[in-house]
Design a protein around this motif. Structure first.
Motif, PDB file in Angstrom:
ATOM      1  N   LEU A 126      64.410 -12.596 168.120  1.00 28.80           N
ATOM      2  CA  LEU A 126      63.011 -12.416 168.508  1.00 28.80           C
ATOM      3  C   LEU A 126      62.627 -10.942 168.484  1.00 28.80           C
ATOM      4  CD1 LEU A 126      62.811 -14.995 171.436  1.00 28.80           C
ATOM      5  CD2 LEU A 126      61.676 -15.170 169.206  1.00 28.80           C
ATOM      6  N   LEU A 127      63.538 -10.083 168.886  1.00 30.48           N
ATOM      7  CA  LEU A 127      63.268  -8.649 168.858  1.00 30.48           C
ATOM      8  C   LEU A 127      63.107  -8.152 167.424  1.00 30.48           C
ATOM      9  CD1 LEU A 127      62.867  -6.034 170.375  1.00 30.48           C
ATOM     10  CD2 LEU A 127      65.341  -5.743 170.414  1.00 30.48           C
ATOM     11  N   ARG A 128      63.970  -8.605 166.519  1.00 31.29           N
ATOM     12  CA  ARG A 128      63.839  -8.200 165.108  1.00 31.29           C
ATOM     13  C   ARG A 128      62.500  -8.680 164.545  1.00 31.29           C
ATOM     14  NH1 ARG A 128      69.328  -9.694 165.102  1.00 31.29           N
ATOM     15  NH2 ARG A 128      68.787 -11.744 164.275  1.00 31.29           N
ATOM     16  N   TYR A 129      62.118  -9.904 164.869  1.00 35.86           N
ATOM     17  CA  TYR A 129      60.835 -10.449 164.427  1.00 35.86           C
ATOM     18  C   TYR A 129      59.680  -9.593 164.961  1.00 35.86           C
ATOM     19  CZ  TYR A 129      56.848 -13.651 164.319  1.00 35.86           C
ATOM     20  OH  TYR A 129      55.609 -14.209 164.132  1.00 35.86           O
ATOM     21  N   LEU A 145      56.529  -6.316 173.797  1.00 34.05           N
ATOM     22  CA  LEU A 145      56.009  -7.642 173.479  1.00 34.05           C
ATOM     23  C   LEU A 145      57.029  -8.740 173.787  1.00 34.05           C
ATOM     24  CD1 LEU A 145      54.082  -7.247 170.104  1.00 34.05           C
ATOM     25  CD2 LEU A 145      53.143  -7.904 172.307  1.00 34.05           C
ATOM     26  N   VAL A 146      58.269  -8.510 173.420  1.00 34.95           N
ATOM     27  CA  VAL A 146      59.311  -9.511 173.678  1.00 34.95           C
ATOM     28  C   VAL A 146      59.512  -9.678 175.180  1.00 34.95           C
ATOM     29  CG1 VAL A 146      61.772 -10.030 173.431  1.00 34.95           C
ATOM     30  CG2 VAL A 146      60.450  -9.250 171.467  1.00 34.95           C
ATOM     31  N   GLN A 147      59.532  -8.574 175.903  1.00 36.84           N
ATOM     32  CA  GLN A 147      59.709  -8.661 177.353  1.00 36.84           C
ATOM     33  C   GLN A 147      58.570  -9.458 177.989  1.00 36.84           C
ATOM     34  OE1 GLN A 147      59.881  -4.899 179.392  1.00 36.84           O
ATOM     35  NE2 GLN A 147      60.549  -5.819 181.290  1.00 36.84           N
ATOM     36  N   GLU A 148      57.346  -9.140 177.612  1.00 38.98           N
ATOM     37  CA  GLU A 148      56.187  -9.860 178.146  1.00 38.98           C
ATOM     38  C   GLU A 148      56.252 -11.343 177.778  1.00 38.98           C
ATOM     39  OE1 GLU A 148      51.472 -10.051 177.153  1.00 38.98           O
ATOM     40  OE2 GLU A 148      52.399  -8.069 177.192  1.00 38.98           O
ATOM     41  N   THR A 149      56.637 -11.629 176.543  1.00 38.10           N
ATOM     42  CA  THR A 149      56.726 -13.017 176.086  1.00 38.10           C
ATOM     43  C   THR A 149      57.820 -13.768 176.836  1.00 38.10           C
ATOM     44  OG1 THR A 149      55.917 -12.405 173.906  1.00 38.10           O
ATOM     45  CG2 THR A 149      57.092 -14.491 174.072  1.00 38.10           C
ATOM     46  N   GLU A 188      62.224 -22.675 169.950  1.00 33.34           N
ATOM     47  CA  GLU A 188      62.124 -21.347 169.341  1.00 33.34           C
ATOM     48  C   GLU A 188      60.764 -21.143 168.682  1.00 33.34           C
ATOM     49  OE1 GLU A 188      64.330 -18.334 166.239  1.00 33.34           O
ATOM     50  OE2 GLU A 188      65.162 -20.326 166.552  1.00 33.34           O
ATOM     51  N   HIS A 189      60.231 -22.169 168.041  1.00 28.69           N
ATOM     52  CA  HIS A 189      58.904 -22.041 167.416  1.00 28.69           C
ATOM     53  C   HIS A 189      57.830 -21.830 168.470  1.00 28.69           C
ATOM     54  CE1 HIS A 189      60.036 -24.160 163.390  1.00 28.69           C
ATOM     55  NE2 HIS A 189      60.795 -23.118 163.665  1.00 28.69           N
ATOM     56  N   TYR A 190      57.973 -22.508 169.599  1.00 27.85           N
ATOM     57  CA  TYR A 190      57.013 -22.342 170.687  1.00 27.85           C
ATOM     58  C   TYR A 190      57.024 -20.886 171.165  1.00 27.85           C
ATOM     59  CZ  TYR A 190      54.340 -23.826 174.825  1.00 27.85           C
ATOM     60  OH  TYR A 190      53.369 -24.005 175.785  1.00 27.85           O
ATOM     61  N   VAL A 191      58.224 -20.335 171.363  1.00 26.95           N
ATOM     62  CA  VAL A 191      58.335 -18.951 171.841  1.00 26.95           C
ATOM     63  C   VAL A 191      57.849 -17.977 170.764  1.00 26.95           C
ATOM     64  CG1 VAL A 191      59.941 -17.185 172.658  1.00 26.95           C
ATOM     65  CG2 VAL A 191      60.166 -19.525 173.473  1.00 26.95           C
ATOM     66  N   LYS A 192      58.152 -18.248 169.497  1.00 26.82           N
ATOM     67  CA  LYS A 192      57.644 -17.385 168.418  1.00 26.82           C
ATOM     68  C   LYS A 192      56.120 -17.419 168.380  1.00 26.82           C
ATOM     69  CE  LYS A 192      61.298 -16.865 165.053  1.00 26.82           C
ATOM     70  NZ  LYS A 192      61.800 -17.211 163.737  1.00 26.82           N
ATOM     71  N   ALA A 210      50.826 -12.886 171.302  1.00 27.26           N
ATOM     72  CA  ALA A 210      50.814 -11.623 172.056  1.00 27.26           C
ATOM     73  C   ALA A 210      50.601 -10.447 171.107  1.00 27.26           C
ATOM     74  CB  ALA A 210      52.122 -11.459 172.833  1.00 27.26           C
ATOM     75  N   TYR A 211      51.225 -10.501 169.924  1.00 32.82           N
ATOM     76  CA  TYR A 211      51.035  -9.441 168.923  1.00 32.82           C
ATOM     77  C   TYR A 211      49.594  -9.415 168.427  1.00 32.82           C
ATOM     78  CZ  TYR A 211      50.848  -7.395 164.297  1.00 32.82           C
ATOM     79  OH  TYR A 211      50.465  -6.681 163.192  1.00 32.82           O
ATOM     80  N   ILE A 212      49.044 -10.582 168.101  1.00 35.77           N
ATOM     81  CA  ILE A 212      47.676 -10.646 167.583  1.00 35.77           C
ATOM     82  C   ILE A 212      46.681 -10.154 168.633  1.00 35.77           C
ATOM     83  CG2 ILE A 212      45.851 -12.243 166.851  1.00 35.77           C
ATOM     84  CD1 ILE A 212      48.104 -13.822 165.389  1.00 35.77           C
TER      85      ILE A 212
END
Length: 167
Positions: free
Chosen positions: A14-17, A31-35, A53-57, A63-65
């Motif tokens: 998730l961090l790499r993504y 972003l990952v921490q907040e997510t 995993e898709h739900y979390v992505k 969050a990024y958008i």
């Protein structure tokens, strides 16, 4: 699967993504921490989904958008190199690889966020149209349109620079 098991198994991916989305390791970590905080609160709902995993992505992508949405100031932080654990394997000419990477970050940074997310999901995460549609919470046709428009924009950006190199 417990939340802790999920975090242990998928946090680095998730961090790499997130780094690929943001172009900045520090913003990606935020972003990952907040997510992950939001995911822990909603973990029962997430585990009820067919692919957690898709739900979390999707949460991470949203969050990024939403990052700096509506802000008149658009900040894009570009790095010459990613940290070793997140970057590609070493190449012979580091200067050329850094220049190519910088140029790619510049091109990606010009894309709208949903187009950039669709490209990262397709070419970095190797997801199918159906999986990308799940992550972006949109129709498959929208995924294809986002990718098509992003690639057309990148081609328009790249072609003049390549033609200039041959003159």
């Amino acid at each position: 699967m417990t939340f802790e098991e999920f975090v242990e198994a998928r946090l680095q991916a998730l961090l790499r993504y997130a780094v690929m989305l943001t172009g900045d390791p520090h913003t990606a970590q935020d972003l990952v921490q907040e997510t992950m905080i939001r995911a822990q609160v909603k973990w029962r709902r997430i585990t009820a989904a067919s692919v957690p995993e898709h739900y979390v992505k999707r949460m991470l992508t949203n969050a990024y958008i939403d990052l700096h949405r509506g802000s008149w100031l658009r900040r894009v932080v570009l790095r010459a190199e990613l940290p070793d654990q997140l970057g590609p394997p070493p190449v012979a000419d580091h200067a050329e690889a850094s220049a190519d990477r910088d140029q790619m970050w510049l091109w990606l940074a010009r894309l709208p966020k949903r187009q950039r997310a669709a490209l990262v999901l397709r070419y970095y995460e190797s997801l199918s149209d159906v999986e990308i549609a799940e992550v972006l919470d949109c129709a498959i046709g929208t995924v294809r349109s986002l990718i098509s428009r992003a690639l057309a924009t990148l081609r328009a950006e790249v072609a003049p620079e390549l033609i200039g190199d041959f003159r």
